[in-house]
Design an enzyme around this catalytic site. Sequence first.
Site, PDB file in Angstrom:
ATOM      1  N   GLY A  39      72.849  74.057 113.468  1.00  0.00           N
ATOM      2  CA  GLY A  39      73.630  73.770 114.675  1.00  0.00           C
ATOM      3  C   GLY A  39      75.101  73.726 114.314  1.00  0.00           C
ATOM      4  O   GLY A  39      75.484  74.008 113.174  1.00  0.00           O
ATOM      5  N   GLY A  40      75.930  73.375 115.290  1.00  0.00           N
ATOM      6  CA  GLY A  40      77.357  73.353 115.046  1.00  0.00           C
ATOM      7  C   GLY A  40      77.729  72.288 114.029  1.00  0.00           C
ATOM      8  O   GLY A  40      78.656  72.439 113.239  1.00  0.00           O
ATOM      9  N   MET A  41      76.986  71.215 114.025  1.00  0.00           N
ATOM     10  CA  MET A  41      77.378  70.077 113.226  1.00  0.00           C
ATOM     11  C   MET A  41      76.616  69.978 111.908  1.00  0.00           C
ATOM     12  O   MET A  41      77.118  69.448 110.916  1.00  0.00           O
ATOM     13  CB  MET A  41      77.114  68.823 114.047  1.00  0.00           C
ATOM     14  CG  MET A  41      77.621  67.589 113.453  1.00  0.00           C
ATOM     15  SD  MET A  41      77.501  66.358 114.743  1.00  0.00           S
ATOM     16  CE  MET A  41      77.441  64.909 113.785  1.00  0.00           C
ATOM     17  N   GLU A  43      72.779  71.190 109.513  1.00  0.00           N
ATOM     18  CA  GLU A  43      71.603  72.039 109.358  1.00  0.00           C
ATOM     19  C   GLU A  43      70.402  71.139 109.127  1.00  0.00           C
ATOM     20  O   GLU A  43      70.533  70.078 108.531  1.00  0.00           O
ATOM     21  CB  GLU A  43      71.789  72.942 108.150  1.00  0.00           C
ATOM     22  CG  GLU A  43      72.997  73.807 108.245  1.00  0.00           C
ATOM     23  CD  GLU A  43      73.469  74.251 106.875  1.00  0.00           C
ATOM     24  OE1 GLU A  43      73.399  75.457 106.626  1.00  0.00           O
ATOM     25  OE2 GLU A  43      73.873  73.409 106.056  1.00  0.00           O
ATOM     26  N   VAL A  44      69.254  71.594 109.591  1.00  0.00           N
ATOM     27  CA  VAL A  44      68.047  70.795 109.397  1.00  0.00           C
ATOM     28  C   VAL A  44      67.110  71.542 108.458  1.00  0.00           C
ATOM     29  O   VAL A  44      66.882  72.746 108.634  1.00  0.00           O
ATOM     30  CB  VAL A  44      67.349  70.528 110.745  1.00  0.00           C
ATOM     31  CG1 VAL A  44      66.116  69.657 110.534  1.00  0.00           C
ATOM     32  CG2 VAL A  44      68.305  69.848 111.710  1.00  0.00           C
ATOM     33  N   LYS A  59      68.386  66.271 107.959  1.00  0.00           N
ATOM     34  CA  LYS A  59      69.568  66.864 108.588  1.00  0.00           C
ATOM     35  C   LYS A  59      70.756  66.639 107.683  1.00  0.00           C
ATOM     36  O   LYS A  59      70.999  65.515 107.219  1.00  0.00           O
ATOM     37  CB  LYS A  59      69.817  66.229 109.957  1.00  0.00           C
ATOM     38  CG  LYS A  59      70.999  66.853 110.674  1.00  0.00           C
ATOM     39  CD  LYS A  59      70.936  66.622 112.163  1.00  0.00           C
ATOM     40  CE  LYS A  59      72.102  67.334 112.847  1.00  0.00           C
ATOM     41  NZ  LYS A  59      72.034  67.210 114.295  1.00  0.00           N
ATOM     42  N   ASP A 151      74.232  67.588 125.219  1.00  0.00           N
ATOM     43  CA  ASP A 151      74.011  68.953 124.709  1.00  0.00           C
ATOM     44  C   ASP A 151      72.548  69.350 124.927  1.00  0.00           C
ATOM     45  O   ASP A 151      71.896  69.879 124.035  1.00  0.00           O
ATOM     46  CB  ASP A 151      74.401  69.032 123.234  1.00  0.00           C
ATOM     47  CG  ASP A 151      74.521  70.473 122.748  1.00  0.00           C
ATOM     48  OD1 ASP A 151      74.602  71.382 123.612  1.00  0.00           O
ATOM     49  OD2 ASP A 151      74.522  70.702 121.521  1.00  0.00           O
TER      50      ASP A 151
END
Lengths: 828, 246
Positions: A39-41, A43-44, A59, A151
Amino acid sequence: MKTSEKVLDRLAPLLAFDNAPLGLLIDTRYEVKERLARGGMGEVFSAWDTRLGRAVAMKILAPGLSDPEWGARFRMEAQTLTRLDHPGIVPIYDFGVLPDGRLYYTMKFVPGRTLAERIEGGETRDSLVGFLADACDTVQHAHDQNILHRDLKPANIIVDEHGRVFVLDWGIARLLEEFAGGRRGAATGAPGLTSTGTVLGTPEYMPPERASGDAETTDNRSDVFSLGAVLHEVLTGHPPVSPRPAAVPIAASVPPDIEAVCLRALAAEPAFRYPSARALGDDLRRFLRGEPVEARPLPGIERLKRGVRRHRTTVLLLAGAAACVLVAGGWGIRAATRKSDAIRATLEDAARSERQAKVEEALGLLERGRPAIDRAHHYLYGREARYEELVRQVEEGRPLLQRAVELAPTLPLGHYLLGRAWELKGEWGEAESCWRKAIALDPNFGPARYQLGRLLATRSFFANISPVGDPAANAVEAARLASESVAHIEAAVREGSGFHDAVQREVASALLACARGDADSFAAIVAAGIRKFPSADGVEDLYWLSGFALQPRERRAALDRAVEIRPKHFCALVTRAAFRARADELEAAVTDYGEALRINPRLPRIHVFRGDVRFRLGDFDGALADFEEALRLDPRDARSYVCRGNVRCAKGDPGGELADAETALGIDPRCAEAHVARGCARLRQGDAAGAVGDFDRAISFRPGFADAYLNRGIARRKTGDGEGAMKDYDEAIRLKPEYPRAFSVRGAARYARGDTAGALRDYDEAIRLNPRFAEAHADRAAVRRKMGDVKGAIEDLEQALRLAPPGWPHRRAVEDRLRALKRGLEER
Amino acid sequence: MGDADTAMGGCDPSFPRTRWTLLRSAADPEAPDYRASIEGLAATYWRPVYAHFRRKWGKTNEDAKDMTQEFFAALCEKDFLDGLSPDQGRFRSYIMAALDNFVRRRHRDDGRLKRGGGAPRLSIECAGIFEPSGGDSPDRAFLRDWARSVLDESLEELEARYQDRGMEKAFRLFRLHDVEPEAGADLSYAALAERLGTTVTDVTNLLYRVRKELREAVLRRVRDTVTSEEEAEEEMRELFGRAPSE
């Protein structure tokens, strides 16, 4: 190649992304396995907790977000998750720091697929709506704790194998009170997270008040909007186009109730949305239970009218105003094949060499069969082309293709070529099924997408011009076909490799614009295409299409040009025939249909079209032959029986008419036209009461069926119910104000009641609507005579005799009356 | 947030002049650089091209070989690249689009496509390249073949490099654990450490290092086929990320 598929599968996760701490043992506890999402913030990853022996999700803050602001936000997400204790929120386990300084936290590992994947995978609408309703509950729980998600989108909703729904990614969640006082970020003590003015979130799902950065109006209804956008994607395959025009139907194929729910959630003004996520979830469940929803649906008739009005000229288009396409069809589904199982691998190896030999052989057959198909296609450019020769040419290749498909049923190319062979032979059903198979095997196989899309567009057009059946039902069928056609052609255009040449691409774009109802771009594309490729192969298709874009006079020239270039252009011939039939150029229409049938006699519908025109021409033998042929090709088509019954009756065989109506009802007991046909046959045989019952049923199956009202009126009058009859005539005229026969029948009834002035008005109207209406002239003569206008009466009788067809049963009587009138005039 | 923006993939003005950027900007296809670039790219990527001709277009072995030669020869003709639309930033996307057009053009021209004078000579050895794909679409199969080609060369390079450095043990460990694990063998870090006579920490460190170097080797090749660092990462994700259907 030395690298096998297996090695590729094993190493791929190491290579796909940079900075992945894959394989690292973190804090001597978590072994990072595989990246799950980005994601933007952050990674998982999936990781193995070596201490507790269980899988966890980890995460990690994205590399590059070393700014303390991001660290604070990441911490806050973890804290938010801790606060939200709910079955729909993934519980958090641990928080820590990687060797390179990045923050991470671990949480419960949820094996499942996101809503985005499930939409893409073509899961049923109802199950997706059910998942979304559960997600609404979770979001409501967060709202109850004064937390906004901000979101929400399909990728952030995951459903595990037991159907449990989790809402993920609370990375930009915020406390409600931050907004309440307009003190951005101050209330929680967290740093000003949006101090840089950046709007966080995903634009497609973002409510207008957030996209414009208006924090004052941001509240729980902003999340409701995003949930509505997710619902839009569930229903149509894509998020709403921003900004959404208010109260515009979202797609022809979406039921009005769920559409209403979606539109309410997506209202631009927060006050018009559902007041809470729970309210939205409740309405979704009402829809699933089949109960009325709270949101008010757009009235159905309005929707239909709007669609029809927009597409009157471009007939392909009845797709309905929005013409968004429901792409949640099944072609995205492909079984995931995992090759980790050792036993299966061994079996596969053994099967492989055998399969390879078969594929080799199949490819050879395709190579040998294909030239015959290409030759047959070019044969259609010949003026003298005939079906028998066409079939002979196709059959030089088709058996080879057939054999190839049997040998290697997973090769899309084989199904595609076989489909082309069937299409050339006029077997459209077979062709369609072949192309569908090719697409199921390879959703990106452009050529099959294009051909299928084109075929569906043509079928949609045929449904639209059909002179038989319920026009509203035909329009709905046409809309359904057009919207499916759009999906396929869009995919072909996107994939890009489905086009033999530039002209074909223009044709595809034109079809797209046409089926979307975009008349202006449609006309522009067609005109530009013709300018660009005035003499290229395939330009005749653009001329054919321009037949829809242009004004009637230019339309004729365009269709003529298409047929001039390719004399056997089946679609152009049928189109020209349909337009000619509408303009009452009946002989020319029959000629065009004949030409079309000469090259493809296999479509029952085209026989019905020609039969209808021949019937109007009074060529009952020709019409009978056409309907017989249609029935031979498709013995299960109730409406063709009704048509044949009409001809039989016209030929003086009411028993045949009754038999055909009975057969039609045996096939489709709800066929309104067949009930009317049986009612008429019964009426002719003197069974007026039985006839009324038939017309009642016809009206119940097709409300608004003017013919049924008119005939019921006639039957009622015979049973002595004059009042009921008059009501029926009025209703028939209300439903179909341009119905000359209805005026003439009502005129007769009024005359019989002594209302001569009313009768004259009706006959005048009937003759205004159809100046060639012999019976109306004959009947008006009687009214005029009664009113003392003997001259007018004589004119009418003379006109009736001029207009009546040769075998007109009333000719004798009219001639006698005319003679009598003339004699009376002379005597006077 | 200026830093973050750049780090998250802004444009990179210092992106090196690669084979593909050179091809795209070349004015003269007769220039030695131009031909050398095509030859370099052809050496790595002729295999997926060959397999695509067989798989999607049903060509026989011999035909597919001929067409592969012709295809790269055609690439040496300037007008071939002229058809390149500016949005086809990557060599692979370009080849993908060009391949099918090439086949159609060839069908249309009835095989009379002329060969360029400076055609690269490929030694086409096809055994084992073309396997029927288990239900994969031809385009997906092409992508996988492409990925296998670049991985093939990178693994070879890496092995040679580790040999030169006298670090065969590290590469062997990587092979054992990541590339070709023996069926039924104990592949836990502890077991591997014992087998190679080293510590668990060493095992995890070595594995981490080889993996990192493999990615760099692959990325170097991928850079040769794109025009920006952002595209290079994107290409890595497309080649090696999970297929949407999985």
